[in-house]
Design a protein around this motif. Structure first.
Motif, PDB file in Angstrom:
ATOM      1  N   ASN A  12      26.831 -31.489  -2.188  1.00 12.64           N
ATOM      2  CA  ASN A  12      26.710 -32.906  -2.510  1.00 12.64           C
ATOM      3  C   ASN A  12      25.363 -33.467  -2.066  1.00 12.64           C
ATOM      4  O   ASN A  12      24.789 -34.323  -2.742  1.00 12.64           O
ATOM      5  CB  ASN A  12      27.854 -33.713  -1.901  1.00 12.64           C
ATOM      6  CG  ASN A  12      29.171 -33.440  -2.588  1.00 12.64           C
ATOM      7  OD1 ASN A  12      29.232 -32.833  -3.649  1.00 12.64           O
ATOM      8  ND2 ASN A  12      30.252 -33.875  -1.972  1.00 12.64           N
ATOM      9  N   THR A  26      34.202 -31.163  -4.495  1.00 16.89           N
ATOM     10  CA  THR A  26      34.798 -32.442  -4.103  1.00 16.89           C
ATOM     11  C   THR A  26      34.815 -33.388  -5.299  1.00 16.89           C
ATOM     12  O   THR A  26      34.076 -33.202  -6.269  1.00 16.89           O
ATOM     13  CB  THR A  26      33.980 -33.105  -2.972  1.00 16.89           C
ATOM     14  OG1 THR A  26      32.668 -33.415  -3.479  1.00 16.89           O
ATOM     15  CG2 THR A  26      33.869 -32.208  -1.747  1.00 16.89           C
ATOM     16  N   ASN A  27      35.643 -34.416  -5.192  1.00 14.71           N
ATOM     17  CA  ASN A  27      35.661 -35.441  -6.236  1.00 14.71           C
ATOM     18  C   ASN A  27      34.308 -36.143  -6.317  1.00 14.71           C
ATOM     19  O   ASN A  27      33.838 -36.471  -7.410  1.00 14.71           O
ATOM     20  CB  ASN A  27      36.776 -36.460  -5.980  1.00 14.71           C
ATOM     21  CG  ASN A  27      38.138 -35.862  -6.228  1.00 14.71           C
ATOM     22  OD1 ASN A  27      38.298 -34.947  -7.027  1.00 14.71           O
ATOM     23  ND2 ASN A  27      39.138 -36.368  -5.531  1.00 14.71           N
ATOM     24  N   ASN A  71      28.661 -32.688   2.223  1.00 12.22           N
ATOM     25  CA  ASN A  71      28.500 -31.245   2.371  1.00 12.22           C
ATOM     26  C   ASN A  71      27.180 -30.870   1.688  1.00 12.22           C
ATOM     27  O   ASN A  71      26.552 -31.696   1.017  1.00 12.22           O
ATOM     28  CB  ASN A  71      29.709 -30.482   1.819  1.00 12.22           C
ATOM     29  CG  ASN A  71      29.918 -30.700   0.328  1.00 12.22           C
ATOM     30  OD1 ASN A  71      28.972 -30.912  -0.431  1.00 12.22           O
ATOM     31  ND2 ASN A  71      31.166 -30.642  -0.107  1.00 12.22           N
ATOM     32  N   GLN A  85      33.764 -25.908  -1.626  1.00 13.67           N
ATOM     33  CA  GLN A  85      33.352 -27.258  -1.262  1.00 13.67           C
ATOM     34  C   GLN A  85      33.276 -28.185  -2.483  1.00 13.67           C
ATOM     35  O   GLN A  85      32.520 -29.145  -2.491  1.00 13.67           O
ATOM     36  CB  GLN A  85      31.994 -27.225  -0.558  1.00 13.67           C
ATOM     37  CG  GLN A  85      32.029 -26.543   0.794  1.00 13.67           C
ATOM     38  CD  GLN A  85      30.665 -26.524   1.454  1.00 13.67           C
ATOM     39  OE1 GLN A  85      29.657 -26.258   0.821  1.00 13.67           O
ATOM     40  NE2 GLN A  85      30.658 -26.813   2.744  1.00 13.67           N
ATOM     41  N   ALA A 130      29.068 -24.920  -4.038  1.00 11.91           N
ATOM     42  CA  ALA A 130      30.362 -25.624  -3.995  1.00 11.91           C
ATOM     43  C   ALA A 130      31.504 -24.681  -4.340  1.00 11.91           C
ATOM     44  O   ALA A 130      32.536 -24.679  -3.668  1.00 11.91           O
ATOM     45  CB  ALA A 130      30.332 -26.825  -4.945  1.00 11.91           C
TER      46      ALA A 130
END
Length: 186
Positions: A7, A61-62, A4, A59, A54
């Protein structure tokens, strides 16, 4: 692998760190401090933007949680390494910063194995902001020579100790919180 936008910005920051370091230490290139300053500021801005995007666009994320602090550490450590080449950073400052980063990363790994979440706190953000801001100021001053050499070296080393102070405090606070929630008998 699909990324995304937050990231992707983080990955760009990871790749910018060594490029930034190349220009920072390349004293044979005219205006290398200015080029390094611009790259460093652009990379630092991606840190702010990726987090905002994010959270705003849901969005988180790990992968982002893992890569974002890694990118920050790569960028700020690159600055300290480059400053060492020019006598602008004391080796003990770098030792404090690296020790904190390894200790906190180790605690995070132990916590992850135990499915324990130790949330980031304001001190980690202050640490990163201090590292980025003072590093940028040092490069800017180095390029435009606002100070005599002796005054500049003193200013730079005092700035580095300010970084070390906030790094130490943020690490200590994180470790104290971690010790309360991690089971070290496992």
């Amino acid at each position: 692998m699909k990324f995304n936008l937050p990231n992707l910005l983080t990955v760009i920051r990871i790749f910018m760190a060594p490029v930034f370091l190349v220009f920072l230490i390349a004293s044979e290139i005219p205006h290398h401090f200015l080029i390094a300053f611009i790259l460093f500021v652009l990379a630092s801005i991606t840190d702010f933007i990726d987090g905002q995007l994010a959270r705003r666009n849901n969005q988180v994320t790990n992968l982002g949680k893992l890569l974002d602090p890694l990118a920050d550490k790569m960028l700020t450590t690159a600055a300290l390494l480059g400053f060492m080449k020019f006598g602008l950073c004391n080796i003990w400052v770098l030792m404090i910063v690296l020790t904190r980063e390894f200790a906190v990363t180790g605690m995070r790994m132990i916590a992850t194995v135990q499915n324990v979440v130790i949330p980031a706190n304001i001190w980690g953000k202050i640490k990163t902001a201090t590292q980025m801001l003072l590093s940028a100021v040092i490069m800017f001053v180095a390029e435009f020579s606002f100070m005599s050499d002796n005054t500049f070296y003193i200013f730079s080393n005092v700035s580095m100790w300010v970084i070390a102070f906030f790094t130490f405090i943020s690490g200590l606070i994180y470790i104290v919180k971690a010790v309360k929630v991690i089971d070290f008998s496992k």
